[in-house]
Scaffold this motif. Structure first.
Motif, mmCIF file in Angstrom:
data_model
loop_
_atom_site.group_PDB
_atom_site.id
_atom_site.type_symbol
_atom_site.label_atom_id
_atom_site.label_comp_id
_atom_site.label_asym_id
_atom_site.label_seq_id
_atom_site.Cartn_x
_atom_site.Cartn_y
_atom_site.Cartn_z
ATOM 1 N N LEU A 66 -7.401 4.347 -11.788
ATOM 2 C CA LEU A 66 -8.027 4.157 -13.101
ATOM 3 C C LEU A 66 -8.525 5.481 -13.655
ATOM 4 O O LEU A 66 -8.367 5.771 -14.853
ATOM 5 C CB LEU A 66 -9.187 3.162 -12.980
ATOM 6 C CG LEU A 66 -8.806 1.688 -12.833
ATOM 7 C CD1 LEU A 66 -10.030 0.859 -12.434
ATOM 8 C CD2 LEU A 66 -8.208 1.153 -14.136
ATOM 9 N N CYS A 99 -7.731 1.824 -6.304
ATOM 10 C CA CYS A 99 -7.599 1.375 -7.694
ATOM 11 C C CYS A 99 -8.522 2.178 -8.603
ATOM 12 O O CYS A 99 -8.143 2.549 -9.726
ATOM 13 C CB CYS A 99 -7.929 -0.114 -7.805
ATOM 14 S SG CYS A 99 -6.578 -1.229 -7.381
ATOM 15 N N PHE A 156 -1.132 1.268 -9.850
ATOM 16 C CA PHE A 156 -2.298 0.396 -9.997
ATOM 17 C C PHE A 156 -1.933 -1.048 -9.674
ATOM 18 O O PHE A 156 -2.689 -1.752 -8.984
ATOM 19 C CB PHE A 156 -2.869 0.490 -11.407
ATOM 20 C CG PHE A 156 -4.098 -0.365 -11.595
ATOM 21 C CD1 PHE A 156 -5.341 0.107 -11.209
ATOM 22 C CD2 PHE A 156 -4.004 -1.646 -12.121
ATOM 23 C CE1 PHE A 156 -6.482 -0.688 -11.349
ATOM 24 C CE2 PHE A 156 -5.130 -2.440 -12.267
ATOM 25 C CZ PHE A 156 -6.373 -1.951 -11.889
ATOM 26 N N ALA A 157 -0.770 -1.497 -10.156
ATOM 27 C CA ALA A 157 -0.356 -2.878 -9.891
ATOM 28 C C ALA A 157 -0.192 -3.122 -8.401
ATOM 29 O O ALA A 157 -0.593 -4.185 -7.878
ATOM 30 C CB ALA A 157 0.944 -3.175 -10.640
ATOM 31 N N ASP A 196 -9.372 -1.368 -3.318
ATOM 32 C CA ASP A 196 -10.268 -1.339 -4.474
ATOM 33 C C ASP A 196 -10.667 0.089 -4.831
ATOM 34 O O ASP A 196 -10.699 0.468 -6.004
ATOM 35 C CB ASP A 196 -11.524 -2.165 -4.191
ATOM 36 C CG ASP A 196 -11.269 -3.664 -4.278
ATOM 37 O OD1 ASP A 196 -10.349 -4.064 -5.008
ATOM 38 O OD2 ASP A 196 -11.995 -4.427 -3.618
ATOM 39 N N GLU A 204 -14.418 2.231 -15.908
ATOM 40 C CA GLU A 204 -13.877 1.161 -15.074
ATOM 41 C C GLU A 204 -13.722 1.624 -13.630
ATOM 42 O O GLU A 204 -13.938 0.853 -12.683
ATOM 43 C CB GLU A 204 -12.523 0.708 -15.614
ATOM 44 C CG GLU A 204 -12.575 0.020 -16.966
ATOM 45 C CD GLU A 204 -11.171 -0.290 -17.477
ATOM 46 O OE1 GLU A 204 -10.487 -1.119 -16.837
ATOM 47 O OE2 GLU A 204 -10.760 0.314 -18.477
ATOM 48 N N ARG A 206 -15.549 -0.141 -10.393
ATOM 49 C CA ARG A 206 -14.792 -0.743 -9.285
ATOM 50 C C ARG A 206 -15.175 -0.107 -7.956
ATOM 51 O O ARG A 206 -15.311 -0.802 -6.936
ATOM 52 C CB ARG A 206 -13.293 -0.599 -9.529
ATOM 53 C CG ARG A 206 -12.446 -1.314 -8.479
ATOM 54 C CD ARG A 206 -11.252 -1.973 -9.066
ATOM 55 N NE ARG A 206 -10.546 -2.802 -8.097
ATOM 56 C CZ ARG A 206 -9.469 -3.524 -8.392
ATOM 57 N NH1 ARG A 206 -8.986 -3.530 -9.624
ATOM 58 N NH2 ARG A 206 -8.874 -4.262 -7.468
ATOM 59 N N SER A 215 -5.290 -5.489 -2.913
ATOM 60 C CA SER A 215 -6.660 -6.005 -2.891
ATOM 61 C C SER A 215 -6.671 -7.532 -2.882
ATOM 62 O O SER A 215 -7.364 -8.165 -2.075
ATOM 63 C CB SER A 215 -7.428 -5.479 -4.108
ATOM 64 O OG SER A 215 -8.704 -6.061 -4.188
ATOM 65 N N ARG A 216 -5.875 -8.128 -3.755
ATOM 66 C CA ARG A 216 -5.846 -9.590 -3.877
ATOM 67 C C ARG A 216 -5.279 -10.245 -2.618
ATOM 68 O O ARG A 216 -5.871 -11.182 -2.070
ATOM 69 C CB ARG A 216 -5.006 -9.976 -5.100
ATOM 70 C CG ARG A 216 -4.807 -11.466 -5.309
ATOM 71 C CD ARG A 216 -3.990 -11.723 -6.565
ATOM 72 N NE ARG A 216 -2.753 -10.972 -6.578
ATOM 73 C CZ ARG A 216 -1.641 -11.328 -5.929
ATOM 74 N NH1 ARG A 216 -1.642 -12.440 -5.196
ATOM 75 N NH2 ARG A 216 -0.548 -10.614 -6.019
ATOM 76 N N ARG A 256 0.843 -1.201 0.000
ATOM 77 C CA ARG A 256 0.000 0.000 0.000
ATOM 78 C C ARG A 256 0.879 1.252 0.000
ATOM 79 O O ARG A 256 0.617 2.196 -0.756
ATOM 80 C CB ARG A 256 -0.901 -0.013 1.235
ATOM 81 C CG ARG A 256 -1.786 1.205 1.414
ATOM 82 C CD ARG A 256 -2.525 1.072 2.752
ATOM 83 N NE ARG A 256 -3.425 2.176 3.012
ATOM 84 C CZ ARG A 256 -3.084 3.317 3.588
ATOM 85 N NH1 ARG A 256 -1.812 3.517 3.946
ATOM 86 N NH2 ARG A 256 -3.973 4.269 3.808
ATOM 87 N N ASP A 278 -3.703 -3.187 -6.798
ATOM 88 C CA ASP A 278 -4.394 -4.404 -7.206
ATOM 89 C C ASP A 278 -3.847 -5.605 -6.425
ATOM 90 O O ASP A 278 -4.613 -6.483 -6.002
ATOM 91 C CB ASP A 278 -4.217 -4.608 -8.714
ATOM 92 C CG ASP A 278 -5.383 -5.370 -9.334
ATOM 93 O OD1 ASP A 278 -6.532 -5.161 -8.900
ATOM 94 O OD2 ASP A 278 -5.140 -6.156 -10.261
ATOM 95 N N ASP A 279 -2.526 -5.637 -6.217
ATOM 96 C CA ASP A 279 -1.928 -6.690 -5.395
ATOM 97 C C ASP A 279 -2.424 -6.605 -3.949
ATOM 98 O O ASP A 279 -2.668 -7.627 -3.309
ATOM 99 C CB ASP A 279 -0.403 -6.566 -5.413
ATOM 100 C CG ASP A 279 0.229 -7.131 -6.675
ATOM 101 O OD1 ASP A 279 -0.458 -7.853 -7.408
ATOM 102 O OD2 ASP A 279 1.417 -6.837 -6.921
#
Length: 233
Positions: free
Chosen positions: A190, A186, A160-161, A183, A198, A202, A167-168, A144, A164-165
């Motif tokens: 975007l 992100c 963004f990457a 999220d 998008e 999201r 979040s996952r 983060r 996104d990581d």
């Protein structure tokens, strides 16, 4: 002090605050809601007092690192300068990143560095700490910090990457509050990249999930970002 019991009283006070901090870390990672946040804010002065005491008296970083780690939750709340100073002192006193909670504490310091206008310093520390991060929370909060730092210097694809990581990884480890925050961030990135449809989608998904989970802070954050996005449609 006259009776010679002040040091022992300070140690007991610090032990009590460390126990509270550990409970907040566990509770807040599951669901970041107003009650957890209010509890942390109300404990802030005691955390700072206990941390100063531990830094002055302890030979190992066991207690200091926990107290530094929990300050991550309020580093955005008007205490950035103080937390940054205490965090940097904690890192100087106890630099071993393999110690328990050391990488969590590093996330607090990296976040503070980013907020104080040092994204390169934030990225350097977060990247170093990530290599040894063993706790799921540290792996998430360090990424983060990397996300915010790279976004602040305009490296949007990297930002963004990272988010996104976050979040996952957060979802995979049951850290729902952090996943929802990622999220929504992100969605912001975007939008920065011109992908507004998008972004809205999201943020909307995050709002619905936050409402269902009862994570009020995340829900309000999603609503705020959606309002901003729609204002510029």
């Amino acid at each position: 002090d006259a009776d010679g019991v002040l040091p022992a009283a300070r140690r007991r006070m610090a032990d009590h605050v460390v126990a509270e901090a550990l409970d907040i870390l566990a509770d807040g990672s599951r669901r970041w809601n107003p009650s957890v946040f209010a509890r942390l804010l109300s404990l802030y002065d005691n955390i700072v007092t206990a941390l100063r005491s531990c830094l002055a008296e302890d030979d190992d970083g066991g207690r200091s690192l926990v107290l530094c780690a929990v300050l991550w939750g309020v580093v955005h709340q008007g205490h950035t300068d103080e937390i940054a100073a205490l965090g940097e002192e904690t890192r100087r006193r106890f630099p071993d990143l393999t110690a328990p909670f050391a990488t969590d504490a590093a996330a607090t310091v990296a976040t503070a560095r980013c907020l104080l206008g040092d994204p390169e310093g934030a990225m350097a520390l977060a990247g170093q700490a990530l290599a040894g991060a063993v706790s799921p929370t540290a792996a998430v909060t360090l990424r983060r910090a990397m996300g915010y730092a790279t976004r602040s210097v305009g490296r949007l694809d990297e930002a963004f990457a990272h988010f996104d990581d976050v979040s996952r990884l957060a979802r995979a480890n049951g850290l729902v509050a952090l996943a929802l925050e990622a999220d929504v961030t992100c969605a912001q990135v975007l939008a920065d990249r011109g992908r507004r449809a998008e972004a809205v989608a999201r943020a909307e998904r995050a709002q619905v999930e936050a409402q269902a989970a009862g994570s009020v802070v995340n829900e309000v954050w999603a609503q705020s970002v959606l309002a901003h996005l729609r204002l510029h449609d």
